[in-house]
Design a protein around this motif. Structure first.
Motif, PDB file in Angstrom:
ATOM      1  N   SER A   1      30.242  32.904  45.676  1.00 26.00           N
ATOM      2  CA  SER A   1      29.018  33.528  45.181  1.00 26.00           C
ATOM      3  C   SER A   1      28.507  34.480  46.249  1.00 26.00           C
ATOM      4  O   SER A   1      28.537  34.156  47.446  1.00 26.00           O
ATOM      5  N   THR A   2      28.039  35.643  45.823  1.00 28.78           N
ATOM      6  CA  THR A   2      27.531  36.603  46.800  1.00 28.78           C
ATOM      7  C   THR A   2      26.322  36.065  47.551  1.00 28.78           C
ATOM      8  O   THR A   2      26.041  36.500  48.674  1.00 28.78           O
TER       9      THR A   2
ATOM     10  N   GLU B   1      31.032  40.082  40.413  1.00 29.30           N
ATOM     11  CA  GLU B   1      32.213  40.118  39.548  1.00 29.30           C
ATOM     12  C   GLU B   1      33.480  40.339  40.366  1.00 29.30           C
ATOM     13  O   GLU B   1      34.517  39.731  40.099  1.00 29.30           O
ATOM     14  N   ALA B   2      33.398  41.208  41.368  1.00 29.61           N
ATOM     15  CA  ALA B   2      34.563  41.465  42.219  1.00 29.61           C
ATOM     16  C   ALA B   2      34.928  40.223  43.023  1.00 29.61           C
ATOM     17  O   ALA B   2      36.117  39.888  43.159  1.00 29.61           O
ATOM     18  N   LEU B   3      33.936  39.523  43.548  1.00 29.95           N
ATOM     19  CA  LEU B   3      34.202  38.334  44.348  1.00 29.95           C
ATOM     20  C   LEU B   3      34.907  37.262  43.522  1.00 29.95           C
ATOM     21  O   LEU B   3      35.859  36.625  43.990  1.00 29.95           O
ATOM     22  N   ILE B   4      34.443  37.048  42.287  1.00 26.43           N
ATOM     23  CA  ILE B   4      35.084  36.054  41.416  1.00 26.43           C
ATOM     24  C   ILE B   4      36.514  36.453  41.110  1.00 26.43           C
ATOM     25  O   ILE B   4      37.437  35.622  41.135  1.00 26.43           O
ATOM     26  N   ARG B   5      36.719  37.740  40.814  1.00 28.55           N
ATOM     27  CA  ARG B   5      38.082  38.197  40.514  1.00 28.55           C
ATOM     28  C   ARG B   5      39.016  38.007  41.704  1.00 28.55           C
ATOM     29  O   ARG B   5      40.132  37.503  41.564  1.00 28.55           O
TER      30      ARG B   5
ATOM     31  N   TYR C   1      38.653  35.953  44.191  1.00 34.89           N
ATOM     32  CA  TYR C   1      38.822  34.519  44.444  1.00 34.89           C
ATOM     33  C   TYR C   1      39.859  33.924  43.496  1.00 34.89           C
ATOM     34  O   TYR C   1      40.751  33.165  43.918  1.00 34.89           O
ATOM     35  N   LEU C   2      39.779  34.261  42.226  1.00 38.76           N
ATOM     36  CA  LEU C   2      40.722  33.740  41.237  1.00 38.76           C
ATOM     37  C   LEU C   2      42.140  34.237  41.530  1.00 38.76           C
ATOM     38  O   LEU C   2      43.105  33.471  41.473  1.00 38.76           O
ATOM     39  N   LEU C   3      42.264  35.515  41.853  1.00 38.23           N
ATOM     40  CA  LEU C   3      43.594  36.041  42.193  1.00 38.23           C
ATOM     41  C   LEU C   3      44.148  35.373  43.442  1.00 38.23           C
ATOM     42  O   LEU C   3      45.348  35.065  43.516  1.00 38.23           O
ATOM     43  N   HIS C   4      43.276  35.123  44.407  1.00 36.79           N
ATOM     44  CA  HIS C   4      43.726  34.616  45.700  1.00 36.79           C
ATOM     45  C   HIS C   4      44.143  33.150  45.640  1.00 36.79           C
ATOM     46  O   HIS C   4      45.127  32.764  46.308  1.00 36.79           O
ATOM     47  N   VAL C   5      43.425  32.339  44.892  1.00 36.01           N
ATOM     48  CA  VAL C   5      43.693  30.890  44.930  1.00 36.01           C
ATOM     49  C   VAL C   5      44.526  30.408  43.750  1.00 36.01           C
ATOM     50  O   VAL C   5      45.017  29.272  43.776  1.00 36.01           O
ATOM     51  N   MET C   6      44.715  31.226  42.717  1.00 36.88           N
ATOM     52  CA  MET C   6      45.434  30.728  41.548  1.00 36.88           C
ATOM     53  C   MET C   6      46.531  31.675  41.081  1.00 36.88           C
ATOM     54  O   MET C   6      47.727  31.319  41.080  1.00 36.88           O
ATOM     55  N   VAL C   7      46.176  32.872  40.666  1.00 36.35           N
ATOM     56  CA  VAL C   7      47.128  33.754  39.997  1.00 36.35           C
ATOM     57  C   VAL C   7      48.268  34.168  40.923  1.00 36.35           C
ATOM     58  O   VAL C   7      49.453  33.938  40.627  1.00 36.35           O
TER      59      VAL C   7
ATOM     60  N   LYS D   1      39.511  50.828  38.652  1.00 34.02           N
ATOM     61  CA  LYS D   1      38.437  50.322  39.500  1.00 34.02           C
ATOM     62  C   LYS D   1      37.652  49.223  38.792  1.00 34.02           C
ATOM     63  O   LYS D   1      37.358  48.175  39.391  1.00 34.02           O
ATOM     64  N   ARG D   2      37.334  49.424  37.507  1.00 32.94           N
ATOM     65  CA  ARG D   2      36.592  48.400  36.765  1.00 32.94           C
ATOM     66  C   ARG D   2      37.443  47.148  36.562  1.00 32.94           C
ATOM     67  O   ARG D   2      36.915  46.030  36.565  1.00 32.94           O
ATOM     68  N   LEU D   3      38.753  47.332  36.385  1.00 35.85           N
ATOM     69  CA  LEU D   3      39.631  46.175  36.238  1.00 35.85           C
ATOM     70  C   LEU D   3      39.673  45.368  37.528  1.00 35.85           C
ATOM     71  O   LEU D   3      39.705  44.123  37.500  1.00 35.85           O
ATOM     72  N   LEU D   4      39.672  46.059  38.653  1.00 36.08           N
ATOM     73  CA  LEU D   4      39.729  45.384  39.948  1.00 36.08           C
ATOM     74  C   LEU D   4      38.413  44.718  40.306  1.00 36.08           C
ATOM     75  O   LEU D   4      38.396  43.576  40.787  1.00 36.08           O
TER      76      LEU D   4
END
Length: 545
Positions: free
Chosen positions: A115-116, A244-248, A250-256, A232-235
């Protein structure tokens, strides 16, 4: 003369002998129950480990073949593959670092809050309150940087030993995908601390993602086809770096990305097995010298030396019981040794050395944590992670070509190398022999002269925009130092190919040019770029605010 009888034969591993069965029938049910209870640890071990002690080649092979974790390795491995110069251990070191990142990342996830409003405080908590939190984070940080470096070195080793030659073409492509995933893993983790360094580094990345607008604006089609804005909006999930960027990330880093990387690693190791093991030179398969017999004479029997007949006669393979024959080959097994314990000892040694280095770095050097991210106070200079600094130098000339165009061309070009270079010369030999070594040295000197000359020129005289302020942007996009160097390197590769009449030499030339350019540009952007991306000989010359 001793003979085996049925009562004297050794029972199969994990199977009770006839005498035990007779004793069991003579016991009561309650006695059998307590006997089984006491015998449960041994029986459990036999049910898990379905082979005996590795006291022979056959038992050692069974130890590998019947183990779900070791089965990714072959039961026998070539002696040459265990030599340090064969692979330098870079693949194993990279794998160990990936596992170390997983092992340290999981406890960090327990305390981190994506969370920011809370991310930075959770990082401070990990750093100063959680027991061993600082140490674990340090190891995670340096292991991430180490994995990027090892992947680059491993890719260079594979290229210079022609490990992309048939039948290993697809595995080279898988390796390139792993390289991209490694960069993605490291970059997505960069934002998570939510400090100034992370925020502005990702801001640079998002601007690079939006850089296709440089082309669509020049063509006047952005209002209908805004690829840069979409990327840019996708990222980021928005038009700015925020929650929104932080969640994305985080999800990419720990799961995807870890899941994709794991799948690609499994495919990569499996293909190494199925493609004949690690690349080795032809002379590595030469038969060993005759061994002395018991009477002191040399035993040169074909059965010992495995002397091939006038045509291939041997077949190897165990897939299933089916009709038909596999192609006959002359491949020998005399130069191979059981994977257990030889290869496992080598893997264990590399693992311990890698862990020791990471533990030392984690103990002596802290991972950076700057001030809380503040969009109103930009970092100057705002620099990307070290492995992207070379691209950031090119981005300073053209955001699209430096950040998207040239990297895409290089990655796709390297993926195509196995399908363009099919010369079967000196596979497994470093630099393809003395001629290739000379070509590599010449290419390194040539690339260094081109890159340094271009940097000196641009620092002193600028580029087209400095000379012609009103020049169309599309010209800057197509004609900039990055594209000029790319064309020069491609021309050099074609010239070497024509001069040597060898696509392998041309491939060595272009890869060496790319590698040297990456090293020099990374160093230049790290050391000599300061505020406003101006040139400085050292950080001491930076203006004081």
């Amino acid at each position: 003369m001793a003979t085996d009888t049925a009562s004297e034969k050794e029972p199969a591993h994990g199977q009770p002998c006839d005498r035990d069965s007779t004793d069991d029938r003579q016991r009561t049910a309650l006695e059998r129950y307590f006997h089984n209870l006491l015998d449960t640890p041994r029986e459990f071990r036999h049910s898990v480990v379905r082979h005996g002690r590795p006291t022979s080649d056959r038992a050692a092979s069974q130890a590998v073949f019947s183990n779900v974790f070791l089965h990714v390795l072959p039961t026998r491995i070539h002696r040459y593959s265990l030599k340090a110069r064969a692979t330098l251990g870079l693949g194993i070191i990279t794998l160990v670092l990936f596992f170390l990142l997983v092992a340290t990342g999981i406890p960090l996830m327990i305390y981190y809050k994506p969370s920011t409003d809370l991310a930075y405080d959770s990082m401070k908590e990990i750093q100063f309150i959680v027991p061993t939190g600082r140490f674990v984070r340090n190891i995670h940080r340096w292991a991430a940087h180490g994995m990027v470096a090892m992947v680059i070195l491993h890719m260079a080793r594979a290229f210079y030993t022609a490990a992309y030659k048939p039948p290993r073409q697809f595995n080279w492509v898988v390796g390139m995908l792993l390289f991209v995933c490694t960069l993605g893993l490291s970059f997505t983790g960069y934002l998570l601390p939510w400090d100034q360094l992370a925020f502005w580094a990702v801001t640079i990345g998002s601007e690079i993602a939006q850089s296709p607008r440089e082309v669509t604006d020049a063509l006047g089609i952005t209002q209908w086809f805004d690829l840069g804005g979409f990327q840019k909006r996708l990222l980021l999930g928005a038009n700015h770096v925020g929650q929104e960027a932080l969640i994305r990330f985080y999800l990419l880093h720990v799961m995807v990305l870890p899941l994709i990387t794991t799948v690609l690693l499994v495919v990569h190791f499996w293909r190494i097995r199925k493609d004949g093991g690690l690349t080795r030179p032809a002379e590595a398969d030469q038969l060993p010298p005759p061994q002395p017999s018991g009477d002191g004479s040399l035993n040169t029997s074909p059965a010992l030396l495995g002397t091939p007949a006038s045509r291939p006669t041997r077949t190897y393979g165990l897939m299933a019981v089916v009709r038909g024959k596999t192609p006959a080959v002359d491949r020998q097994m005399l130069n191979t040794i059981p994977t257990f314990p030889g290869a496992l000892y080598a893997i264990a040694a590399l693992t311990m050395v890698t862990l020791a280095v990471m533990l030392g770095l984690g103990y002596w050097f802290d991972a950076p944590l700057k001030e809380l991210a503040n969009p109103a106070v930009p970092e100057n200079p705002a620099k990307a992670p070290w492995y992207f600094l070379g691209l950031q130098e090119l981005v300073s000339y053209s955001a699209f070509m430096g950040g998207v165009g040239i990297p895409t061309i290089v990655v796709l070009g390297l993926m195509l190398v196995p399908y363009l270079d099919r010369d079967p010369e000196n596979v497994g030999v470093w630099f393809a022999g003395p001629r290739g070594r000379r070509i590599t040295i010449f290419s390194a000197v040539f690339a260094a002269a081109v890159v340094l000359g271009m940097l000196v020129f641009t620092v002193n005289f600028g580029w087209l925009r400095n000379w012609y302020p009103n020049i169309p942007q599309i010209v800057i996009t197509l004609v900039n130092p990055g594209t000029v160097m790319l064309v020069i390197f491609a021309g050099w590769s074609l010239a070497i190919t024509r001069w040597t009449n060898s696509t392998r030499m041309g491939a060595l030339a272009v890869f060496t040019c790319f590698l040297i350019a990456f090293v020099i540009l990374t160093y230049f952007a790290t050391v000599h770029r300061g505020p406003n991306w101006d040139f400085y000989w050292s950080k001491d010359q930076w203006p004081i605010h």
